[in-house]
Design a protein around this motif. Sequence first.
Motif, PDB file in Angstrom:
ATOM      1  N   LEU A 124       0.879  -1.175   0.000  1.00 51.45           N
ATOM      2  CA  LEU A 124       0.000   0.000   0.000  1.00 51.45           C
ATOM      3  C   LEU A 124       0.911   1.219   0.000  1.00 51.45           C
ATOM      4  CD1 LEU A 124      -2.360  -1.208   2.901  1.00 51.45           C
ATOM      5  CD2 LEU A 124      -2.573  -1.704   0.450  1.00 51.45           C
ATOM      6  N   GLU A 125       0.844   2.056  -1.040  1.00 49.75           N
ATOM      7  CA  GLU A 125       1.815   3.142  -1.148  1.00 49.75           C
ATOM      8  C   GLU A 125       1.211   4.393  -1.782  1.00 49.75           C
ATOM      9  OE1 GLU A 125       4.952   1.523  -3.537  1.00 49.75           O
ATOM     10  OE2 GLU A 125       3.889   1.889  -5.425  1.00 49.75           O
ATOM     11  N   ASN A 126       2.052   5.447  -1.841  1.00 48.39           N
ATOM     12  CA  ASN A 126       1.658   6.736  -2.432  1.00 48.39           C
ATOM     13  C   ASN A 126       0.371   7.261  -1.795  1.00 48.39           C
ATOM     14  OD1 ASN A 126       3.872   6.333  -4.068  1.00 48.39           O
ATOM     15  ND2 ASN A 126       2.683   5.794  -5.886  1.00 48.39           N
ATOM     16  N   PHE A 127       0.386   7.356  -0.478  1.00 52.45           N
ATOM     17  CA  PHE A 127      -0.804   7.768   0.260  1.00 52.45           C
ATOM     18  C   PHE A 127      -1.189   9.215  -0.048  1.00 52.45           C
ATOM     19  CE2 PHE A 127       0.696   4.683   3.784  1.00 52.45           C
ATOM     20  CZ  PHE A 127       0.131   3.615   3.104  1.00 52.45           C
ATOM     21  N   VAL A 128      -2.499   9.450  -0.128  1.00 53.48           N
ATOM     22  CA  VAL A 128      -3.042  10.801  -0.291  1.00 53.48           C
ATOM     23  C   VAL A 128      -4.143  10.995   0.746  1.00 53.48           C
ATOM     24  CG1 VAL A 128      -4.226  12.426  -1.808  1.00 53.48           C
ATOM     25  CG2 VAL A 128      -2.550  10.829  -2.767  1.00 53.48           C
ATOM     26  N   VAL A 129      -3.962  11.987   1.610  1.00 52.49           N
ATOM     27  CA  VAL A 129      -4.970  12.309   2.619  1.00 52.49           C
ATOM     28  C   VAL A 129      -5.934  13.333   2.031  1.00 52.49           C
ATOM     29  CG1 VAL A 129      -5.375  13.353   4.874  1.00 52.49           C
ATOM     30  CG2 VAL A 129      -3.432  11.819   4.544  1.00 52.49           C
ATOM     31  N   ASP A 130      -7.229  13.044   2.138  1.00 52.06           N
ATOM     32  CA  ASP A 130      -8.272  13.923   1.618  1.00 52.06           C
ATOM     33  C   ASP A 130      -9.261  14.214   2.749  1.00 52.06           C
ATOM     34  OD1 ASP A 130     -10.570  15.019   0.391  1.00 52.06           O
ATOM     35  OD2 ASP A 130     -10.081  14.054  -1.509  1.00 52.06           O
ATOM     36  N   PRO A 131      -9.514  15.503   3.067  1.00 53.62           N
ATOM     37  CA  PRO A 131     -10.368  15.838   4.203  1.00 53.62           C
ATOM     38  C   PRO A 131     -11.846  15.903   3.877  1.00 53.62           C
ATOM     39  CG  PRO A 131      -9.545  17.833   3.268  1.00 53.62           C
ATOM     40  CD  PRO A 131      -8.981  16.711   2.428  1.00 53.62           C
ATOM     41  N   GLY A 132     -12.263  15.342   2.743  1.00 48.94           N
ATOM     42  CA  GLY A 132     -13.673  15.410   2.367  1.00 48.94           C
ATOM     43  C   GLY A 132     -14.572  14.753   3.390  1.00 48.94           C
ATOM     44  N   GLN A 133     -15.806  14.585   3.039  1.00 51.68           N
ATOM     45  CA  GLN A 133     -16.758  13.975   3.963  1.00 51.68           C
ATOM     46  C   GLN A 133     -17.245  12.652   3.383  1.00 51.68           C
ATOM     47  OE1 GLN A 133     -19.567  17.218   4.363  1.00 51.68           O
ATOM     48  NE2 GLN A 133     -18.591  17.864   6.244  1.00 51.68           N
ATOM     49  N   PRO A 134     -16.770  11.519   3.922  1.00 51.51           N
ATOM     50  CA  PRO A 134     -15.875  11.408   5.079  1.00 51.51           C
ATOM     51  C   PRO A 134     -14.412  11.625   4.701  1.00 51.51           C
ATOM     52  CG  PRO A 134     -16.395   9.235   4.249  1.00 51.51           C
ATOM     53  CD  PRO A 134     -17.201  10.196   3.423  1.00 51.51           C
ATOM     54  N   ALA A 135     -13.582  11.909   5.713  1.00 45.92           N
ATOM     55  CA  ALA A 135     -12.147  12.062   5.499  1.00 45.92           C
ATOM     56  C   ALA A 135     -11.531  10.690   5.264  1.00 45.92           C
ATOM     57  CB  ALA A 135     -11.504  12.733   6.708  1.00 45.92           C
ATOM     58  N   THR A 136     -10.669  10.598   4.261  1.00 44.11           N
ATOM     59  CA  THR A 136     -10.104   9.302   3.897  1.00 44.11           C
ATOM     60  C   THR A 136      -8.627   9.407   3.545  1.00 44.11           C
ATOM     61  OG1 THR A 136     -10.703   9.603   1.564  1.00 44.11           O
ATOM     62  CG2 THR A 136     -12.301   8.455   2.972  1.00 44.11           C
ATOM     63  N   LEU A 137      -7.976   8.254   3.514  1.00 45.15           N
ATOM     64  CA  LEU A 137      -6.626   8.136   3.001  1.00 45.15           C
ATOM     65  C   LEU A 137      -6.670   7.116   1.868  1.00 45.15           C
ATOM     66  CD1 LEU A 137      -3.306   7.867   4.982  1.00 45.15           C
ATOM     67  CD2 LEU A 137      -3.776   6.322   3.072  1.00 45.15           C
ATOM     68  N   THR A 138      -6.282   7.551   0.679  1.00 46.90           N
ATOM     69  CA  THR A 138      -6.271   6.669  -0.483  1.00 46.90           C
ATOM     70  C   THR A 138      -4.835   6.319  -0.849  1.00 46.90           C
ATOM     71  OG1 THR A 138      -6.258   8.533  -2.029  1.00 46.90           O
ATOM     72  CG2 THR A 138      -8.407   7.654  -1.381  1.00 46.90           C
ATOM     73  N   GLY A 139      -4.661   5.304  -1.685  1.00 44.84           N
ATOM     74  CA  GLY A 139      -3.324   4.920  -2.095  1.00 44.84           C
ATOM     75  C   GLY A 139      -3.342   3.862  -3.175  1.00 44.84           C
ATOM     76  N   LYS A 140      -2.162   3.574  -3.676  1.00 47.99           N
ATOM     77  CA  LYS A 140      -1.970   2.556  -4.705  1.00 47.99           C
ATOM     78  C   LYS A 140      -1.820   1.191  -4.045  1.00 47.99           C
ATOM     79  CE  LYS A 140       1.060   1.720  -8.723  1.00 47.99           C
ATOM     80  NZ  LYS A 140       2.230   2.269  -9.470  1.00 47.99           N
ATOM     81  N   VAL A 141      -2.388   0.157  -4.672  1.00 48.80           N
ATOM     82  CA  VAL A 141      -2.329  -1.198  -4.128  1.00 48.80           C
ATOM     83  C   VAL A 141      -1.631  -2.113  -5.125  1.00 48.80           C
ATOM     84  CG1 VAL A 141      -3.656  -3.148  -3.234  1.00 48.80           C
ATOM     85  CG2 VAL A 141      -4.502  -0.807  -2.904  1.00 48.80           C
ATOM     86  N   LEU A 142      -0.609  -2.837  -4.639  1.00 50.62           N
ATOM     87  CA  LEU A 142       0.088  -3.818  -5.469  1.00 50.62           C
ATOM     88  C   LEU A 142       0.052  -5.176  -4.785  1.00 50.62           C
ATOM     89  CD1 LEU A 142       2.037  -0.975  -5.424  1.00 50.62           C
ATOM     90  CD2 LEU A 142       2.985  -2.200  -7.380  1.00 50.62           C
ATOM     91  N   ALA A 143      -0.129  -6.223  -5.571  1.00 48.13           N
ATOM     92  CA  ALA A 143      -0.096  -7.595  -5.071  1.00 48.13           C
ATOM     93  C   ALA A 143       1.046  -8.321  -5.768  1.00 48.13           C
ATOM     94  CB  ALA A 143      -1.420  -8.303  -5.342  1.00 48.13           C
ATOM     95  N   ASN A 144       2.076  -8.675  -4.983  1.00 49.47           N
ATOM     96  CA  ASN A 144       3.278  -9.307  -5.535  1.00 49.47           C
ATOM     97  C   ASN A 144       3.850  -8.506  -6.705  1.00 49.47           C
ATOM     98  OD1 ASN A 144       3.244 -11.420  -3.686  1.00 49.47           O
ATOM     99  ND2 ASN A 144       1.959 -12.709  -4.989  1.00 49.47           N
ATOM    100  N   GLY A 145       3.852  -7.187  -6.552  1.00 42.58           N
ATOM    101  CA  GLY A 145       4.447  -6.308  -7.551  1.00 42.58           C
ATOM    102  C   GLY A 145       3.529  -5.908  -8.681  1.00 42.58           C
ATOM    103  N   ASN A 146       2.361  -6.531  -8.787  1.00 37.64           N
ATOM    104  CA  ASN A 146       1.403  -6.198  -9.839  1.00 37.64           C
ATOM    105  C   ASN A 146       0.365  -5.213  -9.309  1.00 37.64           C
ATOM    106  OD1 ASN A 146       2.546  -8.074 -11.741  1.00 37.64           O
ATOM    107  ND2 ASN A 146       1.542  -9.719 -10.583  1.00 37.64           N
ATOM    108  N   VAL A 147       0.064  -4.194 -10.105  1.00 36.97           N
ATOM    109  CA  VAL A 147      -0.877  -3.162  -9.672  1.00 36.97           C
ATOM    110  C   VAL A 147      -2.291  -3.735  -9.613  1.00 36.97           C
ATOM    111  CG1 VAL A 147      -1.891  -0.919 -10.191  1.00 36.97           C
ATOM    112  CG2 VAL A 147       0.542  -1.318 -10.631  1.00 36.97           C
TER     113      VAL A 147
END
Length: 275
Positions: A124-147
């Motif tokens: 789980l990488e390249n996190f982006v915090v967004d204060p919208g409603q609801p407030a969330t943290l999004t990011g990129k997901v890789l499984a064994n190196g594959n996006v």
Amino acid sequence: MVRFLRRAGGMAAAGVAALALAGLGAGVATAQPNPPPVASIDNLTGVSTSVALDSGFVSALKSLDVAPGPSGKATVNGGVAKFPITGGHVTVYKPGEVNPYVQGKIMHEGSGLTLTKGNTKVTLENFVVDPGQPATLTGKVLANGNVAAESATLFDLDGSTLKPITTDQSAGTATLTGTTVKLSDAAASTLNGAFKTDALKGGTTVGIATIVVKLPGQTGQSGQTSQTPSGGVGTGGGSTSGIEDTGLLAAGAVALLGAGAAAGYAVRRRSAIER
């Protein structure tokens, strides 16, 4: 006569249409824009977002033989995962004038968290915090190196547990701690699928976040640490009384952004109304 009435009726209809269009035009012309912001940072830089991992979450991972670790420029030491802030922007308005009153993003490019079990590794990488409603943290997901997903909601941010902002003028930083980070439903489903379990649940507390940001233009005095005045940005109140420096206020807004302050303010405001 009939022809005249038809013509008059057509002219009347055209007149009504013209008035309607004129009214719409007037409405557009007089639409009120957002009020001016209290503070704004167009280009956010450093320092870091860290999460003190919850012992219950760590124990749950351990029972599944899943080991957490750092990815990229992140570090995990003593149960604390730290991710450098690499950019973003923030604008803060007076609470109640614009909803949400803290807007923007905090980015953490090139760092993240790995979860490993045997030959299976989820990143789980390249996190982006967004204060919208609801407030969330999004990011990129890789499984064994594959996006698996370029951008997915990984964590929900509960700002109702925030503590007041503190500032260290000698270091030129502001710190806010206390936001509860919770596993999102989507992330729980993804991890359960990857590790072939159903033990992970959305809403599980992952840890407590601490945001440290630079104070624009702040040189400060050696060793002096202060707390945001009551009613200022740190408390989510509607006043900025006692904060004269725009750089300090803007940095406080950034810290609020990273901690999901919009949610915290909504909870506090709702509680006050109920009382």
